[in-house]
Design a protein around this motif. Structure first.
Motif, PDB file in Angstrom:
ATOM      1  N   PHE A 275       0.799  -1.234   0.000  1.00  0.00           N
ATOM      2  CA  PHE A 275       0.000   0.000   0.000  1.00  0.00           C
ATOM      3  C   PHE A 275       0.826   1.275   0.000  1.00  0.00           C
ATOM      4  O   PHE A 275       0.380   2.319  -0.449  1.00  0.00           O
ATOM      5  CB  PHE A 275      -0.995   0.007   1.166  1.00  0.00           C
ATOM      6  CG  PHE A 275      -0.372  -0.095   2.544  1.00  0.00           C
ATOM      7  CD1 PHE A 275      -0.228  -1.323   3.168  1.00  0.00           C
ATOM      8  CD2 PHE A 275       0.056   1.043   3.217  1.00  0.00           C
ATOM      9  CE1 PHE A 275       0.333  -1.424   4.435  1.00  0.00           C
ATOM     10  CE2 PHE A 275       0.613   0.957   4.490  1.00  0.00           C
ATOM     11  CZ  PHE A 275       0.765  -0.284   5.094  1.00  0.00           C
TER      12      PHE A 275
ATOM     13  N   CYS B  63      -7.297   9.144   8.212  1.00  0.00           N
ATOM     14  CA  CYS B  63      -6.840   7.834   8.710  1.00  0.00           C
ATOM     15  C   CYS B  63      -7.071   7.689  10.212  1.00  0.00           C
ATOM     16  O   CYS B  63      -7.223   6.575  10.718  1.00  0.00           O
ATOM     17  CB  CYS B  63      -5.356   7.632   8.408  1.00  0.00           C
ATOM     18  SG  CYS B  63      -5.014   7.334   6.665  1.00  0.00           S
TER      19      CYS B  63
ATOM     20  N   SER C 103      -9.674  -2.757   3.672  1.00  0.00           N
ATOM     21  CA  SER C 103      -9.027  -3.011   4.957  1.00  0.00           C
ATOM     22  C   SER C 103      -8.313  -1.762   5.462  1.00  0.00           C
ATOM     23  O   SER C 103      -8.115  -0.804   4.718  1.00  0.00           O
ATOM     24  CB  SER C 103      -7.987  -4.115   4.782  1.00  0.00           C
ATOM     25  OG  SER C 103      -6.986  -3.659   3.889  1.00  0.00           O
TER      26      SER C 103
ATOM     27  N   VAL D 118      -4.938  -0.679   8.489  1.00  0.00           N
ATOM     28  CA  VAL D 118      -3.922  -1.256   9.381  1.00  0.00           C
ATOM     29  C   VAL D 118      -4.320  -1.184  10.866  1.00  0.00           C
ATOM     30  O   VAL D 118      -3.593  -1.690  11.714  1.00  0.00           O
ATOM     31  CB  VAL D 118      -2.509  -0.637   9.169  1.00  0.00           C
ATOM     32  CG1 VAL D 118      -1.927  -1.035   7.834  1.00  0.00           C
ATOM     33  CG2 VAL D 118      -2.523   0.871   9.361  1.00  0.00           C
TER      34      VAL D 118
END
Ligand code: DON
Length: 304
Positions: free
Chosen positions: A94, A192, A256, A258
């Motif tokens: 990524f 994020c 997905s 992290v």
């Protein structure tokens, strides 16, 4: 379909499996998360909510936010968006830089870091206060005003953003970042560091399962045509260099992060989220992938 029975079976089956994954540590704040957390929430278009475990606990959504950013950008721009970011699977990690060199600063897709950074640049150029706008958007999707960011995670990622800063500098040199790179980085990290629970993510992703319409008030958020495209990008690019494996094992569009979360949708049927922090070597939740594989096997419901 007895979803609760199936989810309970998945919980008891997978709780016995020893995890070999590791919690993400390159963002130090994420390394503090208890690795045994495990929750799942399925939101069915017809019959409502099913869950187990830590499904109401908020966690760092990380790259799952890239789907919200893309959705907002696609609601503002048409095809022009895809002149600056492609829609091909990358087959690379990524945060990889390699393809940008020989592809002239055009990221392969909006879900690798480089692509999401370009989307953030586009949001800054088109929205007055993109941080608030995106939070408002997610709050509308979930009908929940409390969704916000985790300040510690934001600060922690900001201090360790060497790769994302490199990606931004590189794309800026190719002319594919229009705004100040630190402004773009700031928005990207903000997105994020948003925290949501499995339940809230399933509620937010219901628009991708429900043709662009909110289930709670039937409001149309995005055209069915654009929803089809976002689902296609989730299917082909949602798991980076493990997108093929996820399609092969699970057979649903998904994304997905992290933080250990995975969201997947079955058009017309359900949105489902699973959270387990230990990641496999490709950066996807190890138990999360297994849980979704069991779900589509036990329900017989995948898109294939
Ligand atoms: O930019 C990063 O590296 C993180 N904020 C997000 C990466 C991520 O979640 C990749 N997902 N599997």
């Amino acid at each position: 379909m007895n979803y609760q029975e199936i989810l309970t079976a998945i919980q008891s089956e997978l709780s016995k499996i020893p995890s070999e994954g590791e919690v993400a540590s390159y963002i130090p704040e994420l390394a503090k998360i208890e690795p045994t957390k495990f929750g799942m929430h399925l939101y069915c278009t017809n019959s409502g909510h099913y869950s187990f475990g830590n499904s109401d606990e908020r966690f760092s959504i990380q790259s799952i936010s890239k789907v919200f950013a893309l959705t907002r950008a696609m609601s503002l721009l048409d095809e022009d968006l895809f002149k600056r970011v492609d829609v091909e699977p990358s087959g690379d990690p990524f945060n990889s830089l390699v393809q940008l060199e020989y592809e002239n600063g055009i990221p392969r897709n909006p879900f690798i870091n480089a692509g999401a950074l370009v989307v953030c640049d586009i949001l800054i150029s088109n929205i007055k206060n993109p941080k608030n706008d995106l939070l408002d958007f997610i709050q509308e999707l979930t009908n929940n005003k409390e969704i916000s960011i985790n300040r510690e995670v934001f600060d922690s990622e900001k201090k360790h953003s060497y790769r994302n800063t490199a990606l931004l500098n590189f794309m800026k040199a190719f002319g594919n970042i229009k705004n100040d790179i630190y402004l773009v980085l700031d928005l990207y990290i903000h997105l994020c560091s948003i925290e949501m629970s499995c339940k809230e993510l399933s509620e937010a992703f219901m628009i991708y399962a429900n043709g662009g319409r909110l289930l709670y008030n039937n409001k149309k958020i995005l055209s069915s045509e654009k929803i089809k495209r976002i689902n296609a990008i989730m299917q082909t690019c949602g798991f980076y260099d493990e997108a093929g494996e996820f399609s092969f094992r699970v057979g649903l569009p998904g994304k997905s992060g992290v933080g250990g979360g995975i969201v997947a949708i079955h058009p017309g049927q359900y949105a489902v989220t699973v959270w387990s922090p230990p990641l496999n070597p490709k950066g996807n939740s190890e138990l999360g992938m297994l849980a979704l594989e069991r779900l589509t096997t036990l329900t017989g419901l995948s898109i294939f």
